[in-house]
Design a protein around this motif. Structure first.
Motif, PDB file in Angstrom:
ATOM      1  N   UNK A   1       7.739  -9.299   2.397  1.00 26.86           N
ATOM      2  CA  UNK A   1       8.453  -8.749   1.235  1.00 26.86           C
ATOM      3  C   UNK A   1       7.517  -7.916   0.369  1.00 26.86           C
ATOM      4  N   UNK A   2       6.290  -8.376   0.175  1.00 22.63           N
ATOM      5  CA  UNK A   2       5.335  -7.585  -0.606  1.00 22.63           C
ATOM      6  C   UNK A   2       5.034  -6.266   0.105  1.00 22.63           C
ATOM      7  N   UNK A   3       4.905  -6.307   1.434  1.00 22.74           N
ATOM      8  CA  UNK A   3       4.654  -5.087   2.200  1.00 22.74           C
ATOM      9  C   UNK A   3       5.820  -4.121   2.067  1.00 22.74           C
ATOM     10  N   UNK A   4       7.045  -4.625   2.141  1.00 22.18           N
ATOM     11  CA  UNK A   4       8.232  -3.779   1.987  1.00 22.18           C
ATOM     12  C   UNK A   4       8.230  -3.106   0.617  1.00 22.18           C
ATOM     13  N   UNK A   5       7.914  -3.863  -0.431  1.00 20.72           N
ATOM     14  CA  UNK A   5       7.878  -3.308  -1.782  1.00 20.72           C
ATOM     15  C   UNK A   5       6.769  -2.257  -1.908  1.00 20.72           C
ATOM     16  N   UNK A   6       5.624  -2.491  -1.265  1.00 23.47           N
ATOM     17  CA  UNK A   6       4.514  -1.518  -1.272  1.00 23.47           C
ATOM     18  C   UNK A   6       4.948  -0.211  -0.626  1.00 23.47           C
ATOM     19  N   UNK A   7       5.580  -0.329   0.542  1.00 18.95           N
ATOM     20  CA  UNK A   7       6.029   0.872   1.257  1.00 18.95           C
ATOM     21  C   UNK A   7       7.086   1.629   0.466  1.00 18.95           C
TER      22      UNK A   7
ATOM     23  N   UNK B   1      -2.778 -12.083   3.485  1.00 16.99           N
ATOM     24  CA  UNK B   1      -2.188 -11.744   4.774  1.00 16.99           C
ATOM     25  C   UNK B   1      -3.040 -10.659   5.414  1.00 16.99           C
ATOM     26  N   UNK B   2      -2.844 -10.477   6.717  1.00 18.70           N
ATOM     27  CA  UNK B   2      -3.559  -9.421   7.428  1.00 18.70           C
ATOM     28  C   UNK B   2      -2.584  -8.637   8.286  1.00 18.70           C
ATOM     29  N   UNK B   3      -2.927  -7.361   8.477  1.00 20.53           N
ATOM     30  CA  UNK B   3      -2.233  -6.517   9.442  1.00 20.53           C
ATOM     31  C   UNK B   3      -3.187  -6.274  10.593  1.00 20.53           C
ATOM     32  N   UNK B   4      -3.015  -5.166  11.271  1.00 20.81           N
ATOM     33  CA  UNK B   4      -3.917  -4.861  12.388  1.00 20.81           C
ATOM     34  C   UNK B   4      -5.302  -4.483  11.872  1.00 20.81           C
TER      35      UNK B   4
END
Length: 169
Positions: free
Chosen positions: A144-150, A81-84
């Motif tokens: 969901x992976x981003x939420x867990x990372x944060x 995945x990518x963010x900005x």
């Protein structure tokens, strides 16, 4: 900036597991596997962004089955995945007994890299075009992976604040 397919930056690296790569059980050191993962993921991130990159996190490394001395390990890294300015890279490691041809999933990992411009500032990255079912599934689960990372970062930040580190040590 044009979006890119996952296959445009996919990176594959093969290594032979030599005696110097192994522990006292004759299996590859986990630290070596982690170094290979970081390297192949960085190459993938640079291919996607065409920029310098830095490792922001290694979110998970799951050692599933051991790779033995004499096996080959094949690492395959692709953008998940990518963010900005960030890219999440999924790496899977397959070991192969070169005499029998038996192949097994050895390790999986998720890493995150940030693209940097020539001044070391975060730089925008291209959007991602998934094509395969695996690529689509990785993107679907990215939030969901981003939420867990944060959540992990917040927990770690609070933990570090509670540590009493003497600056004079």
């Amino acid at each position: 900036m044009d979006a890119k397919t996952v296959k445009e930056s996919r990176t594959i690296k093969a290594k032979l597991v030599l005696p110097s790569d192994t522990n006292n059980r004759g299996t590859i050191f986990g630290g070596n596997v982690m170094a290979y993962i970081d390297e192949v993921a960085a190459i993938t991130a640079m291919r996607h962004s065409r920029c310098s990159v830095v490792t922001a996190s290694i979110d998970s490394v799951d050692f599933i089955t051991p790779a033995n001395e004499g096996d080959s390990v094949c690492l395959e890294a692709s953008i998940a995945s990518v963010g900005r300015t960030s890219m999440e890279i999924f790496v899977k490691v397959i070991s192969e007994n070169l005499y029998t041809g038996e192949r097994k999933l050895t390790t999986t990992a998720f890493t995150t890299f940030v693209a940097l411009d020539e001044n070391g500032n975060p730089h925008p990255v291209p959007a991602l075009i998934p094509e395969t079912e695996e690529e689509k599934r990785l993107i679907e689960n990215a939030a969901e992976r981003k939420r867990m990372r944060e959540e992990r970062r917040k927990h770690n930040s609070n933990f570090v604040k509670d540590l009493k580190i003497d600056k004079n040590i």
